[in-house]
Design a protein around this motif. Structure first.
Motif, PDB file in Angstrom:
ATOM      1  N   ALA A  77       0.947  -1.380  -0.093  1.00  8.92           N
ATOM      2  CA  ALA A  77      -0.012  -0.002  -0.098  1.00  8.92           C
ATOM      3  C   ALA A  77       0.927   1.328   0.039  1.00  8.92           C
ATOM      4  O   ALA A  77       1.982   1.124   0.584  1.00  8.92           O
ATOM      5  N   THR A  78       0.515   2.109  -0.855  1.00  9.70           N
ATOM      6  CA  THR A  78       1.150   3.567  -0.762  1.00  9.70           C
ATOM      7  C   THR A  78       1.118   4.252   0.625  1.00  9.70           C
ATOM      8  O   THR A  78       0.104   3.883   1.336  1.00  9.70           O
ATOM      9  N   LEU A  79       1.956   5.040   0.981  1.00 11.55           N
ATOM     10  CA  LEU A  79       1.806   6.057   1.944  1.00 11.55           C
ATOM     11  C   LEU A  79       0.924   6.323   2.192  1.00 11.55           C
ATOM     12  O   LEU A  79       0.056   6.542   3.284  1.00 11.55           O
ATOM     13  N   GLU A  80       0.133   7.188   1.491  1.00 12.56           N
ATOM     14  CA  GLU A  80      -1.158   7.829   1.418  1.00 12.56           C
ATOM     15  C   GLU A  80      -2.313   6.893   1.636  1.00 12.56           C
ATOM     16  O   GLU A  80      -3.026   7.240   2.692  1.00 12.56           O
ATOM     17  N   ASP A  81      -2.414   5.627   1.154  1.00 14.25           N
ATOM     18  CA  ASP A  81      -3.323   4.576   1.620  1.00 14.25           C
ATOM     19  C   ASP A  81      -3.194   4.253   3.119  1.00 14.25           C
ATOM     20  O   ASP A  81      -4.198   4.261   3.820  1.00 14.25           O
ATOM     21  N   GLN A  82      -1.989   3.890   3.499  1.00 13.63           N
ATOM     22  CA  GLN A  82      -1.647   3.594   4.906  1.00 13.63           C
ATOM     23  C   GLN A  82      -2.143   4.873   5.903  1.00 13.63           C
ATOM     24  O   GLN A  82      -2.729   4.421   6.767  1.00 13.63           O
ATOM     25  N   GLU A 100      10.441  11.993   0.322  1.00 14.12           N
ATOM     26  CA  GLU A 100      11.785  11.687  -0.241  1.00 14.12           C
ATOM     27  C   GLU A 100      12.944  12.381   0.795  1.00 14.12           C
ATOM     28  O   GLU A 100      13.977  11.831   0.798  1.00 14.12           O
ATOM     29  N   GLU A 142      13.449  10.371   3.982  1.00 10.78           N
ATOM     30  CA  GLU A 142      13.834   8.989   3.720  1.00 10.78           C
ATOM     31  C   GLU A 142      15.309   8.942   3.296  1.00 10.78           C
ATOM     32  O   GLU A 142      15.745   7.832   3.380  1.00 10.78           O
ATOM     33  N   TRP A 183       1.560  11.414   9.794  1.00 11.75           N
ATOM     34  CA  TRP A 183       2.550  11.586   8.959  1.00 11.75           C
ATOM     35  C   TRP A 183       3.957  11.429   9.853  1.00 11.75           C
ATOM     36  O   TRP A 183       4.844  10.932   9.493  1.00 11.75           O
TER      37      TRP A 183
END
Ligand code: ATP
Ligand code: MG
Length: 648
Positions: free
Chosen positions: A2-7, A370, A373, A397
């Protein structure tokens, strides 16, 4: 995967988060009995005060015989600088780093407690030689350089009252504050670096200062050849090199003033908050240790605020130093030389505890994952926020991207006036709920009350503080009447009116829902600006939002939302307007749907980064703008005015 957005989207529905396994076992405050013990609040605070060094012990813990003018630790004597520096050196910790200072161009200076001890004594002697004595006001207008720490503590050492003016304010604001506080001495800098440029600070000060002050001490930091006036201006380094090495700290009365500091000016003309010595230091030392779970021998702590705000005073300077902390101090901006500089700092110093503002977190989100990260952030074990309600999306976040899902977040509610943190979650004892600050700290009694001052067990109303606390402001400098009127008139002289509206939930958690003046009333529904904003911000395309109530013929007030989108996109389309309105309807209710959405490239903010809703109300309703002296970027208002005209 899952993308970060979804998470994040999925986590939005998780109501609470428990401390990670093992956190409680190692915590400074691990026993929930502290809440019960603090019921006898005078005894509780007396015990906290005992962790400081007193030259003379107090004979009365609290004198509340003349409310709202409190006196704490009456008869006690102590020196703040001694407590923050000398006693650590005497205990053999002189070689401990007090600040890892990092300059904008990457220069690192590690300042130990022994270094501070040496410079503060010398500067205290120099100030005394210049005629500054106990009770005099000293204005300090300095950027985030080590000399600001030395200056504040040298004042505290001799009993002078400092009035720090945030380095981002104009020289004109400095002049006003000097005039008002009748400071006769100013400590400033030749030039200040900001994002690769050097601003000519001293020169600009000279243009407005006239003969307002007798003495200016100039830290020659950038060597930009700033003008010096014979007989009035003195170079800091020269003073230090000539000064005697030893200085005996002045024993101060617990109630002697320590500093004056102006509020951010989000809602009104800034107020000159006066803090005193014994109670203030007690409050900041205790909260800094308990809330941040601080272990001075192990932790590297970083409060990424500016010393010019109360957060800087209490949690960069006084609380951390009183506890013998090793801190990080960063000279520059969060996006210079690059947008990953904060995370580079965390990695470089292995920061364990980080404290910053929601506005900064939202900016980092806008810049993209990014940047964090790229760095190893695994040293972080506790995160804090302060300054505004934090939208759950930003909270999540911070928790996930920065804390790696293993560092509890303390959302700390407090004010310049309260001096120290009042409402939060002690990290080992309470679960956190994204968007809620938590519960009053032991020793603090907060409540939500209705218009008549009656307690609201569950629901919304005025946030108040019910009894005096040691770090509370003592008055507004030279404005006793305004002090009484602003904070103690509505519900009587025992009840501190905070000025924020809040909701208390079934678990006793407090949710700050906005400023009293900002609460919106749509067809009789009293709505929280913070709640509507959080619903809007939860949309993946939205970075930031500010909501106001605008006069409306049908509903009394209607919601106007100013919305900033993620990335470089400026304006959204009608489909996005519908999506946002639907989001609010599904998360709160149909009545809360914004009537107007105005796309905003940026929002008007104070120089400390808080959204100034009162200015948005002014332009939405076509009024003259109120006090704008603390506005960070005047262009934002001009752009928004254009946008509004376009739509009308
Ligand atoms: P002025 O009083 O001049 O309008 P200001 O209130 O913005 O300025 P500060 O003392 O810096 O000046 O800010 C305190 C206010 O910030 C609080 O009253 C509250 O509205 C807000 N605030 C601070 N921390 C939090 C938090 N954790 N959650 C929600 N709101 C917060
Ligand atoms: Mg305020």
């Amino acid at each position: 995967m899952a993308t970060l957005e979804d998470q994040l989207e999925e986590l939005l529905d998780q109501e609470s988060f428990s401390p990670p396994d093992g956190f409680k076992e190692q915590a400074v405050v691990a026993d929930a009995a502290i809440y019960d013990q603090a019921e006898d609040y005078e005894a509780f605070w007396a015990e906290r005060a005992s962790s400081l060094h007193w030259d003379t012990k107090w004979d009365q813990t609290l004198d509340w015989s003349n409310p709202p003018f409190a006196k704490w630790f009456v008869g006690g004597k102590l020196n703040v600088a001694y407590n923050c520096v000398d006693r650590h050196v005497e205990a053999g910790n002189g070689e401990r780093v007090a600040y890892h200072w990092l300059g904008e161009e990457g220069e690192q200076v590690d300042i130990t407690y022994a270094d501070l001890h040496r410079d503060i004594q010398k500067f205290a002697n120099a100030l005394t030689e210049l005629g500054v004595s106990k009770g005099d006001v000293v204005a300090i207008y300095l950027p985030m350089i080590p000399e600001v720490v030395v200056s504040m503590l040298a004042c505290a050492r001799i009993g002078a009252i400092h009035n720090v003016v945030f380095g981002g304010f104009s020289a004109e604001s400095v002049r006003e504050r000097i005039e008002f506080s009748e400071a006769k001495t100013l400590i400033t800098v030749d030039g200040a670096r900001r994002k690769g440029k050097t601003a000519p600070i001293k020169e600009t000060v000279d243009e407005v200062i006239g003969d307002l002050v007798d003495t200016i001490v100039v830290v020659e930091k950038t060597g930009n050849g700033a003008p010096m006036k014979e007989g009035r201006d003195y170079a800091y380094e020269t003073l230090l090199s000539k000064a005697a090495a030893e200085h005996t700290p002045e024993p101060m009365d617990a109630e002697d003033p320590l500093y004056i500091l102006y509020t951010s000016g989000s809602t009104a003309k800034p107020k000159g908050i006066l803090h005193t010595t014994g109670g203030y230091l007690t409050g900041v030392a205790y909260t800094h240790k308990a809330v941040f779970d601080l272990k001075p021998e192990e932790d590297v702590y970083w409060c990424a605020a500016d010393v010019g705000w109360v957060t800087g005073h209490s949690y960069i300077i006084y609380g951390p130093l009183a506890n013998g902390t090793t801190s990080v101090m960063w000279e520059g901006a969060p996006d210079y030389p690059a947008k990953d500089i904060w995370w580079e700092i965390v990695e470089r110093f292995k920061v364990t505890i980080m404290y910053c503002a929601p506005t900064a977190i939202r900016a980092c989100m806008k810049w993209g994952v990014e940047h964090p990260e790229k760095h190893d952030l695994s040293s972080l074990r506790l995160l804090g926020t302060v300054g505004e309600p934090i939208n759950p999306k930003a909270w999540l976040w911070y928790w996930k991207v920065i804390g790696g899902g293993k560092a509890p977040i303390v959302d700390t509610w407090w004010q310049t006036e309260t001096g120290a943190i009042m409402i939060t979650t002690l990290p080992a004892l309470l679960d956190t709920k994204p968007g809620s600050a938590g519960k009053p700290l032991p020793g603090i009694e907060a409540a939500v009350v209705d218009e008549d001052g009656k307690d609201v067990d569950e629901g919304q109303g005025y946030l108040i503080l019910k009894r005096p606390w040691p770090a509370m402001l003592r008055t507004l400098y030279k404005e006793d009447d305004r002090f009484v009127e602003t904070y103690w008139a509505k519900f009587g002289k025992d009840t501190y009116l905070v000025g924020d509206a809040a909701r208390k939930d079934a678990d006793g958690y407090f949710w700050i829902i906005g400023r009293i003046d900002d609460v919106v009333n749509v067809s009789g529904h009293r709505l929280s600006t913070a709640e509507v904003e959080s619903a809007i911000v939860s949309h993946p395309k939205v970075a930031e939002a500010a909501v106001i109530g605008q006069a409306d013929e049908d509903t009394g007030q209607a919601i106007t939302a100013f919305v900033t989108l993620e990335g470089a996109v400026d304006d959204g389309d009608d489909a996005l307007i519908d999506e946002i309105r639907e989001r609010v309807a599904s998360r709160i209710g149909k009545f809360a749907r914004p009537k107007r959405i105005i796309w905003a490239g940026d929002l008007p903010k104070t120089r400390s980064g808080k959204i100034m809703r009162r200015l948005l109300r002014d332009i939405a309703e076509g009024r003259e703008l109120g006090d704008v002296t603390t506005l960070r970027d005047p262009d934002v208002m001009a752009q928004l005015e254009g946008k509004i005209k376009e739509r009308d």
